[in-house]
Design a protein around this motif. Structure first.
Motif, PDB file in Angstrom:
ATOM      1  N   MET A   1       0.859  -1.210   0.000  1.00 14.61           N
ATOM      2  CA  MET A   1       0.000   0.000   0.000  1.00 14.61           C
ATOM      3  C   MET A   1       0.885   1.246   0.000  1.00 14.61           C
ATOM      4  SD  MET A   1      -3.177  -0.888   0.110  1.00 14.61           S
ATOM      5  CE  MET A   1      -4.291   0.142   1.014  1.00 14.61           C
ATOM      6  N   PHE A   2       0.486   2.229  -0.777  1.00 14.59           N
ATOM      7  CA  PHE A   2       1.291   3.454  -0.866  1.00 14.59           C
ATOM      8  C   PHE A   2       0.590   4.632  -0.205  1.00 14.59           C
ATOM      9  CE2 PHE A   2       2.450   0.833  -4.550  1.00 14.59           C
ATOM     10  CZ  PHE A   2       3.782   0.621  -4.229  1.00 14.59           C
ATOM     11  N   LEU A   3       1.341   5.706  -0.018  1.00 12.70           N
ATOM     12  CA  LEU A   3       0.787   6.934   0.574  1.00 12.70           C
ATOM     13  C   LEU A   3       0.819   8.050  -0.464  1.00 12.70           C
ATOM     14  CD1 LEU A   3       2.552   7.001   4.063  1.00 12.70           C
ATOM     15  CD2 LEU A   3       0.090   6.944   3.675  1.00 12.70           C
ATOM     16  N   PRO A   4      -0.080   9.028  -0.327  1.00 12.16           N
ATOM     17  CA  PRO A   4      -0.014  10.175  -1.253  1.00 12.16           C
ATOM     18  C   PRO A   4       1.314  10.912  -1.089  1.00 12.16           C
ATOM     19  CG  PRO A   4      -2.039  10.242   0.058  1.00 12.16           C
ATOM     20  CD  PRO A   4      -1.193   9.157   0.638  1.00 12.16           C
ATOM     21  N   ALA A   5       1.747  11.594  -2.157  1.00 11.37           N
ATOM     22  CA  ALA A   5       3.016  12.336  -2.101  1.00 11.37           C
ATOM     23  C   ALA A   5       3.006  13.289  -0.913  1.00 11.37           C
ATOM     24  CB  ALA A   5       3.196  13.132  -3.395  1.00 11.37           C
ATOM     25  N   GLY A   6       4.101  13.273  -0.155  1.00  9.34           N
ATOM     26  CA  GLY A   6       4.219  14.192   0.990  1.00  9.34           C
ATOM     27  C   GLY A   6       3.840  13.540   2.302  1.00  9.34           C
ATOM     28  N   SER A   7       2.938  12.532   2.272  1.00 10.20           N
ATOM     29  CA  SER A   7       2.529  11.883   3.524  1.00 10.20           C
ATOM     30  C   SER A   7       3.586  10.870   3.930  1.00 10.20           C
ATOM     31  CB  SER A   7       1.207  11.148   3.338  1.00 10.20           C
ATOM     32  OG  SER A   7       0.196  12.065   3.064  1.00 10.20           O
ATOM     33  N   LYS A   8       3.747  10.708   5.243  1.00 10.82           N
ATOM     34  CA  LYS A   8       4.733   9.706   5.666  1.00 10.82           C
ATOM     35  C   LYS A   8       4.347   9.086   7.010  1.00 10.82           C
ATOM     36  CE  LYS A   8       8.297  12.477   7.995  1.00 10.82           C
ATOM     37  NZ  LYS A   8       7.862  13.787   8.192  1.00 10.82           N
ATOM     38  N   ASP A   9       4.763   7.848   7.204  1.00  8.10           N
ATOM     39  CA  ASP A   9       4.599   7.202   8.501  1.00  8.10           C
ATOM     40  C   ASP A   9       5.788   7.628   9.353  1.00  8.10           C
ATOM     41  OD1 ASP A   9       2.338   5.690   7.678  1.00  8.10           O
ATOM     42  OD2 ASP A   9       3.693   4.318   6.632  1.00  8.10           O
ATOM     43  N   GLU A  10       5.586   7.571  10.646  1.00  9.69           N
ATOM     44  CA  GLU A  10       6.677   7.946  11.549  1.00  9.69           C
ATOM     45  C   GLU A  10       6.735   6.907  12.638  1.00  9.69           C
ATOM     46  OE1 GLU A  10       5.697  11.919  12.823  1.00  9.69           O
ATOM     47  OE2 GLU A  10       7.783  12.148  13.449  1.00  9.69           O
ATOM     48  N   MET A  11       7.906   6.495  13.021  1.00  7.23           N
ATOM     49  CA  MET A  11       7.994   5.520  14.113  1.00  7.23           C
ATOM     50  C   MET A  11       9.312   5.642  14.875  1.00  7.23           C
ATOM     51  SD  MET A  11       7.898   2.231  11.599  1.00  7.23           S
ATOM     52  CE  MET A  11       6.723   2.815  10.391  1.00  7.23           C
ATOM     53  N   GLY A  12       9.311   5.005  16.044  1.00  7.79           N
ATOM     54  CA  GLY A  12      10.544   4.914  16.830  1.00  7.79           C
ATOM     55  C   GLY A  12      11.080   6.229  17.327  1.00  7.79           C
ATOM     56  N   SER A  13      12.420   6.385  17.223  1.00  4.43           N
ATOM     57  CA  SER A  13      13.054   7.502  17.923  1.00  4.43           C
ATOM     58  C   SER A  13      12.651   8.865  17.366  1.00  4.43           C
ATOM     59  CB  SER A  13      14.566   7.335  17.911  1.00  4.43           C
ATOM     60  OG  SER A  13      15.005   7.343  16.592  1.00  4.43           O
ATOM     61  N   SER A  14      12.343   8.954  16.063  1.00  2.00           N
ATOM     62  CA  SER A  14      11.963  10.278  15.546  1.00  2.00           C
ATOM     63  C   SER A  14      10.641  10.715  16.186  1.00  2.00           C
ATOM     64  CB  SER A  14      11.894  10.279  14.016  1.00  2.00           C
ATOM     65  OG  SER A  14      10.606   9.969  13.558  1.00  2.00           O
ATOM     66  N   LEU A  15       9.767   9.752  16.404  1.00  2.00           N
ATOM     67  CA  LEU A  15       8.488  10.067  17.053  1.00  2.00           C
ATOM     68  C   LEU A  15       8.703  10.388  18.535  1.00  2.00           C
ATOM     69  CD1 LEU A  15       5.659  10.209  15.959  1.00  2.00           C
ATOM     70  CD2 LEU A  15       5.272   7.879  16.710  1.00  2.00           C
ATOM     71  N   ASN A  16       9.590   9.640  19.167  1.00  2.00           N
ATOM     72  CA  ASN A  16       9.924   9.908  20.567  1.00  2.00           C
ATOM     73  C   ASN A  16      10.442  11.322  20.738  1.00  2.00           C
ATOM     74  OD1 ASN A  16       9.315   7.852  22.267  1.00  2.00           O
ATOM     75  ND2 ASN A  16      11.202   6.714  21.883  1.00  2.00           N
ATOM     76  N   ASN A  17      11.328  11.728  19.819  1.00  2.00           N
ATOM     77  CA  ASN A  17      11.895  13.078  19.903  1.00  2.00           C
ATOM     78  C   ASN A  17      10.818  14.136  19.715  1.00  2.00           C
ATOM     79  OD1 ASN A  17      14.312  11.856  20.233  1.00  2.00           O
ATOM     80  ND2 ASN A  17      15.159  12.405  18.243  1.00  2.00           N
ATOM     81  N   ARG A  18       9.925  13.876  18.765  1.00  2.00           N
ATOM     82  CA  ARG A  18       8.839  14.844  18.524  1.00  2.00           C
ATOM     83  C   ARG A  18       7.954  14.957  19.760  1.00  2.00           C
ATOM     84  NH1 ARG A  18       3.899  14.752  16.029  1.00  2.00           N
ATOM     85  NH2 ARG A  18       4.001  12.793  14.865  1.00  2.00           N
ATOM     86  N   PHE A  19       7.584  13.821  20.330  1.00  2.00           N
ATOM     87  CA  PHE A  19       6.730  13.848  21.529  1.00  2.00           C
ATOM     88  C   PHE A  19       7.445  14.564  22.678  1.00  2.00           C
ATOM     89  CE2 PHE A  19       4.255   9.813  20.181  1.00  2.00           C
ATOM     90  CZ  PHE A  19       3.449  10.593  19.372  1.00  2.00           C
ATOM     91  N   SER A  20       8.742  14.296  22.796  1.00  2.00           N
ATOM     92  CA  SER A  20       9.482  14.899  23.894  1.00  2.00           C
ATOM     93  C   SER A  20       9.504  16.420  23.742  1.00  2.00           C
ATOM     94  CB  SER A  20      10.872  14.264  23.938  1.00  2.00           C
ATOM     95  OG  SER A  20      11.841  15.184  24.232  1.00  2.00           O
ATOM     96  N   VAL A  21       9.691  16.927  22.498  1.00  2.00           N
ATOM     97  CA  VAL A  21       9.652  18.376  22.244  1.00  2.00           C
ATOM     98  C   VAL A  21       8.285  18.927  22.643  1.00  2.00           C
ATOM     99  CG1 VAL A  21       9.606  20.091  20.370  1.00  2.00           C
ATOM    100  CG2 VAL A  21      11.413  18.377  20.432  1.00  2.00           C
TER     101      VAL A  21
END
Ligand SMILES: N[C@@H](Cc1c[nH]c[nH+]1)C(=O)O
Length: 374
Positions: A1-21
């Motif tokens: 399954m694909f995503l529309p251009a520009g959309s992205k899944d996020e997981m792991g440490s990048s998400l942790n960093n975002r939540f922490s901010v």
């Protein structure tokens, strides 16, 4: 399954960093007396495109609803919050928010912002609070030094006013000024005035540098009362910032507004390490005129993606692995409670235990469960 251009899944440490901010922003703003606000992600396009705001519909994610009206995914927090606050009591208010904005004209489409909006506050107080809060927050998340750039809509606008430009030409000139294309600014200005005036406007492209250059421009613009008042205002703000321990302060006296609703002071923060813009904001009193109000409004939004990329993930917690099986799962759940302030991960025998600080196994000995450290 694909995503529309520009959309992205996020997981792991990048998400942790975002939540922490985002968590830290919530703490910092709560402790400075802000109240949280949220608005729906879907709004009418007209909230953002009406004559007072004038954002471009072509840049928004949009569709027609069943009644034939255009709806959009929130392109901007500031405007949405002004709509929400228009019916509120008229007293000093400080609001904090976090969430997505959607920009069809940008490669990522969905961007996460954290920000504040301050209304009904004395001008200098609201403006300095935005910048002091941003500085305090950046310190809290440890992203390193940040350079603050101050600008003001009035300087460029007071020079352009005399040119009597059509809307199209005004936008062309604004864009050329924004891109710091000196020759183009000169040519457009020349086709609507004389050489002297065109030169004056083109020179504004170079009017940026350390805060000290203001003195030079005070001398240069001696006869211009309103511009001198603006320079004084910028100086006062810079003084407050410097006395509060802010780092480098720059001014861009030729800065044009990047959002149509700005009227007055504008500011940006650049990370010294990467040069990336980590926050942007300004005064937008005129946005409230659509509600028949004349008030003081100023705010700033920080770019979560830019900040999260700088945050170094620090594993504050010890990682414990408890190896259990179907029979010992309930027992393992109870054992979990004996480890305070640790990450406790119950796993099966096949787990790779690399990355854990301690590993325990639950074994059945003589019909009784026991916890054995490996
Ligand atoms: N909404 C602005 C930031 C801002 C908040 N308040 C005033 N300006 C932006 O997205 O850049």
């Amino acid at each position: 399954m694909f995503l529309p251009a520009g959309s992205k899944d996020e997981m792991g440490s990048s998400l942790n960093n975002r939540f922490s901010v985002m968590e830290k922003f919530r703490n910092v703003t709560t402790l400075r007396g802000y109240k949280p606000i949220s608005t729906p992600v879907i709004e009418y396009a007209s909230t953002f495109t009406n004559e007072f705001i004038d954002m471009k519909l072509q840049d928004m994610m949009k569709w027609f609803n069943g009644e034939g009206e255009i709806e959009v995914l929130r392109p901007d927090w500031t405007t949405a919050i002004a709509r929400a606050l228009s019916s509120q009591e008229k007293k000093p208010q400080k609001w904090t928010y976090q969430g997505s904005v959607f920009k069809r004209n940008m490669p990522g489409v969905e961007y996460h912002q954290i920000g504040v909006e301050i209304i009904h506050y004395p001008e200098l107080m609201g403006e300095s609070e935005c910048l002091l809060m941003a500085q305090a927050f950046l310190k809290e998340i440890g992203v390193g030094a940040c350079v603050i750039e101050l600008g003001h809509t009035e300087i460029y606008e007071s020079l352009v006013e005399e040119l009597q430009l059509s809307k199209f030409e005004a936008e062309r000139l604004r864009q050329a000024m924004h891109d710091k294309k000196k020759d183009e600014v000169y040519q457009i200005a020349l086709s609507h005035s004389n050489k002297e005036k065109a030169y004056e406007l083109a020179s504004l492209v170079d009017a940026f540098g350390p805060i000290e250059i203001i003195d030079e421009y005070e001398e240069k613009w001696k006869g211009r009362e309103n511009v001198l008042g603006t320079l004084q205002h910028i100086k006062k703000l810079a003084k407050i910032l410097m006395e509060s321990g802010s780092g480098e302060i720059l001014v861009d006296l030729g800065r044009v507004k990047n959002l149509p609703y700005y009227s007055g002071l504008m500011f940006r923060g650049f990370l010294q390490s990467s040069g990336a813009v980590c926050f942007s904001g300004g005064r937008y009193d005129r946005l409230y005129e659509q509600f028949g109000e004349s008030i003081s409004a100023v705010g700033v939004a920080l770019d979560v993606e830019v900040l999260a990329a700088q945050v170094i993930e620090t594993d504050l917690f010890e990682r414990i692995c408890i190896i259990a099986n179907e029979e010992s799962l309930a027992y393992a759940e109870n054992v979990r409670h004996s480890f305070q302030n640790c990450i406790v991960d119950v796993q099966s025998e096949s787990v790779n235990v690399k990355g854990y600080n301690r590993v325990y196994e639950i074994k059945k000995l003589n019909g009784k469960f026991e916890v054995i450290e490996r």
